[in-house]
Enzyme design. Structure first.
Site: not given
Ligand code: URA
Length: 226
Positions: A103
């Site tokens: 993310d």
């Molecule tokens: N899980 C999440 O919620 N975000 C990420 O970036 C990676 C795994």
């Protein structure tokens, strides 16, 4: 291999751009100035330089990055800064893409390659590649939540596979999952009425972040991955 193809494969530029570079006498082959894009390169023994820099052709390339927050995992975007902008100049970006996704606000280990088959394999749910995340929490975590996370929780109609939780302290855990559903870690913590306030991926299969600084990139080889 033709010189112009060799140069584009090395990430020097497009066919048109490398033609221009060759015409400006910037390329040498074994110390001799190259004057035609059609010249042939023997990948085994010829030494090709741009200025003083030796160019190395690699069919498959692999790099790991310690992703900084604030960048989206995509090769291009019209509005947001992408992880490609964090790649330093020495990285050969030709056909390079990130494997999987972190993310925008997540930090940590991101693999890049130009090898689509390998990326597909690593992301396949059948492969069960373990990923370990450092997770800082809004609220204290209790034993019941740890047990639920480890057994599997409902993240909107999907029950997660068993995971492993290591407790750092009551507001911070290491969570190891073998899947990669969208926002999985955040949703898992929401499922136990908590909230992720900081997320960093420390491990992806055999690959570890180690001491790579935020925004740092390291070239690795295939044997580091398997
Ligand atoms: N899980 C999440 O919620 N975000 C990420 O970036 C990676 C795994």
């Amino acid at each position: 291999m033709r010189l112009d193809k060799f140069l584009t494969e090395c990430g020097i530029g497009t066919r048109r751009e490398v033609k221009n570079i060759i015409s400006k006498n910037e390329i040498t082959i074994n110390g001799k100035k190259a004057d035609s894009p059609k010249e042939k390169i023997d990948l085994e023994k010829d030494v090709v330089k741009i200025g003083e820099t030796v160019l190395e052709y690699k069919k498959d390339r692999f790099y790991i990055m310690n992703k900084a927050a604030g960048f989206i995992t995509a090769t291009e975007d019209s509005r947001e800064k992408t992880v490609m902008e964090l790649l330093p100049e020495w990285v050969n970006k030709k056909d390079l893409f990130p494997v999987g996704r972190l993310d925008k606000d997540t930090e940590g280990l991101l693999l890049f390659t130009n090898n689509g088959k390998l990326a597909h394999e690593l992301l396949s749910p059948k492969k069960h590649v373990d990923k370990t995340y450092q997770v800082k929490l809004l609220k204290e975590i209790d034993e019941k939540s740890v047990k639920l996370l480890e057994e599997g929780v409902d993240i909107g109609g999907y029950i997660t596979k068993p995971s492993k939780v290591q407790i750092i302290n009551n507001m911070e855990i290491l969570l190891t999952i073998s899947e990669g559903k969208f926002h999985q870690v955040k949703k898992m913590l929401e499922a136990v009425e908590n909230k992720v306030i900081y997320l960093k991926r420390l491990r992806f299969g055999n690959l570890e972040l180690g001491d790579l600084p935020i925004g740092g990139v390291r070239e690795i080889s295939l044997k580091d991955i398997f």
